[in-house]
Design a protein around this motif. Sequence first.
Motif, mmCIF file in Angstrom:
data_model
loop_
_atom_site.group_PDB
_atom_site.id
_atom_site.type_symbol
_atom_site.label_atom_id
_atom_site.label_comp_id
_atom_site.label_asym_id
_atom_site.label_seq_id
_atom_site.Cartn_x
_atom_site.Cartn_y
_atom_site.Cartn_z
ATOM 1 N N SER A 10 8.571 -8.668 -4.249
ATOM 2 C CA SER A 10 8.160 -8.345 -5.614
ATOM 3 C C SER A 10 7.529 -6.957 -5.720
ATOM 4 C CB SER A 10 7.179 -9.405 -6.125
ATOM 5 O OG SER A 10 5.929 -9.281 -5.450
ATOM 6 N N MET A 11 7.348 -6.271 -4.581
ATOM 7 C CA MET A 11 6.672 -4.977 -4.572
ATOM 8 C C MET A 11 7.682 -3.863 -4.876
ATOM 9 S SD MET A 11 3.806 -6.192 -3.971
ATOM 10 C CE MET A 11 2.958 -7.560 -3.172
ATOM 11 N N ASN A 12 7.698 -3.327 -6.125
ATOM 12 C CA ASN A 12 8.697 -2.333 -6.503
ATOM 13 C C ASN A 12 8.123 -0.956 -6.848
ATOM 14 O OD1 ASN A 12 10.914 -4.086 -6.274
ATOM 15 N ND2 ASN A 12 10.391 -5.021 -8.255
ATOM 16 N N ASN A 13 6.838 -0.832 -7.055
ATOM 17 C CA ASN A 13 6.280 0.473 -7.365
ATOM 18 C C ASN A 13 5.139 0.777 -6.416
ATOM 19 O OD1 ASN A 13 3.930 -0.812 -8.349
ATOM 20 N ND2 ASN A 13 4.922 -1.131 -10.350
ATOM 21 N N SER A 14 4.580 1.956 -6.556
ATOM 22 C CA SER A 14 3.568 2.410 -5.609
ATOM 23 C C SER A 14 2.337 1.515 -5.614
ATOM 24 C CB SER A 14 3.176 3.861 -5.928
ATOM 25 O OG SER A 14 2.659 3.960 -7.251
ATOM 26 N N ALA A 15 1.925 1.035 -6.804
ATOM 27 C CA ALA A 15 0.754 0.164 -6.880
ATOM 28 C C ALA A 15 1.014 -1.147 -6.146
ATOM 29 C CB ALA A 15 0.383 -0.104 -8.333
ATOM 30 N N LEU A 16 2.216 -1.651 -6.352
ATOM 31 C CA LEU A 16 2.565 -2.896 -5.689
ATOM 32 C C LEU A 16 2.742 -2.684 -4.191
ATOM 33 C CD1 LEU A 16 5.024 -4.507 -8.253
ATOM 34 C CD2 LEU A 16 2.646 -5.117 -7.811
ATOM 35 N N GLN A 18 1.055 -0.591 -2.475
ATOM 36 C CA GLN A 18 -0.300 -0.543 -1.953
ATOM 37 C C GLN A 18 -0.861 -1.957 -1.811
ATOM 38 O OE1 GLN A 18 -2.101 2.089 -0.785
ATOM 39 N NE2 GLN A 18 -3.529 0.463 -0.143
ATOM 40 N N ARG A 19 -0.554 -2.792 -2.789
ATOM 41 C CA ARG A 19 -0.999 -4.187 -2.701
ATOM 42 C C ARG A 19 -0.382 -4.855 -1.482
ATOM 43 N NH1 ARG A 19 0.988 -9.282 -6.117
ATOM 44 N NH2 ARG A 19 -0.422 -10.832 -5.229
ATOM 45 N N SER A 20 0.881 -4.516 -1.220
ATOM 46 C CA SER A 20 1.555 -5.072 -0.051
ATOM 47 C C SER A 20 0.832 -4.680 1.228
ATOM 48 C CB SER A 20 3.006 -4.577 -0.015
ATOM 49 O OG SER A 20 3.618 -4.933 1.202
ATOM 50 N N ASP A 22 -2.274 -3.844 1.483
ATOM 51 C CA ASP A 22 -3.579 -4.534 1.511
ATOM 52 C C ASP A 22 -3.433 -5.977 1.978
ATOM 53 O OD1 ASP A 22 -4.781 -2.237 0.613
ATOM 54 O OD2 ASP A 22 -4.858 -2.876 -1.502
ATOM 55 N N LEU A 23 -2.415 -6.646 1.469
ATOM 56 C CA LEU A 23 -2.169 -8.032 1.881
ATOM 57 C C LEU A 23 -1.867 -8.111 3.374
ATOM 58 C CD1 LEU A 23 0.048 -9.379 -1.050
ATOM 59 C CD2 LEU A 23 -2.229 -10.200 -0.428
ATOM 60 N N GLU A 24 -1.058 -7.146 3.813
ATOM 61 C CA GLU A 24 -0.705 -7.118 5.228
ATOM 62 C C GLU A 24 -1.927 -6.910 6.100
ATOM 63 O OE1 GLU A 24 1.491 -3.793 7.824
ATOM 64 O OE2 GLU A 24 2.813 -4.771 6.344
ATOM 65 N N GLN A 25 -2.802 -5.964 5.674
ATOM 66 C CA GLN A 25 -3.994 -5.682 6.464
ATOM 67 C C GLN A 25 -4.966 -6.849 6.448
ATOM 68 O OE1 GLN A 25 -3.815 -2.866 8.256
ATOM 69 N NE2 GLN A 25 -5.543 -3.774 9.369
ATOM 70 N N ASN A 26 -5.092 -7.473 5.273
ATOM 71 C CA ASN A 26 -5.962 -8.659 5.187
ATOM 72 C C ASN A 26 -5.473 -9.773 6.100
ATOM 73 O OD1 ASN A 26 -7.724 -7.547 3.339
ATOM 74 N ND2 ASN A 26 -6.605 -8.340 1.542
#
Length: 318
Positions: A10-16, A18-20, A22-26
């Motif tokens: 679902s990650m298609n833009n830069s904000a998403l 970045q969320r990806s 963050d999720l990966e790091q968490n």
Amino acid sequence: MESMGEVLRSMNNSALRQRSRDLEQNLLNNPLVKQLQAEHPELDESRLRLHLSRLYQYVEESRHCANCPGLEKCPNDFPGHYSKLTVETVNGSTDLYERKTACNLKVAKDNQDSIRKRIRSFYVDERVLNEGYDEIDIMGKDPRRAPAVNQLFRYIENTKENGLTSRGLYLYGTFGTGKTFLMCYLLHELAVAGHSGVIVYMPDFIEDLKSIMMDGQKLKETVDAMKNCDLLIFDDIGAENLNPWARDHVLGAILNYRMNRKPTFYTSNYPLDGLEKHLSFTSKDGEEMYKGQRLMDRIAPFVDVIPLHGENQRGTNR
């Protein structure tokens, strides 16, 4: 539960994106993943990143299990199972592997289902077989039952330690003293030990034989089940309305096959001499003492007799 793959797709833009990250790091910083790394330092972070979906599944299902809602409401992908991660080296390459593992609740349920499959009942209320058994409660309900209960306990322990013999038990006493309940306890305990068993409520069985006799295949299957099971219990023998065919060709055939082979158990309101009188009489032919004696020759030598004393427990927890 949304899978890690669905989140990432679902990650298609830069904000998403970045969320990806963050999720990966968490996920990589999760205490469970950190513990996995500490236990397996040979597993570097680059290898972990190749298995983010497995790590995500592992963390999510561990969280579900920590807040278990019960087996019937299990939210894991494979109910009753959780993801177990192992680190293995195959052909010189270390990698992360996932296996679905049954939880303790699932293992316990499977064990109980396996026990129930070893037990068949004919005309006996299934609730008697499925209710819990508390040895202290069994003993404490009525102190007068103690000698009989102790003998039953000894039989169970001896069988668990030494295996089956051809010798069963004959438990007799007045109405409502818990004879059926105690025999169901014996059947349950020995089913746990791996033995198959059948319990038959005699009055209904003998009555139903009138219809079963017209179905040769069903009759054969029923009789064979009683002949071949490890433990056979005739419950409330002496209360049935006998006819010559049921006595001589069905009951007699079963007892003749089992004697010297496998143990047969009985509950009755009659002592042995009273049972012999009952078996000597049929509704069609009246009294035939020698036929009663013939059956008793297949019962009495192969049982230990246990009188059960106590108050009528019907309407209470027995």
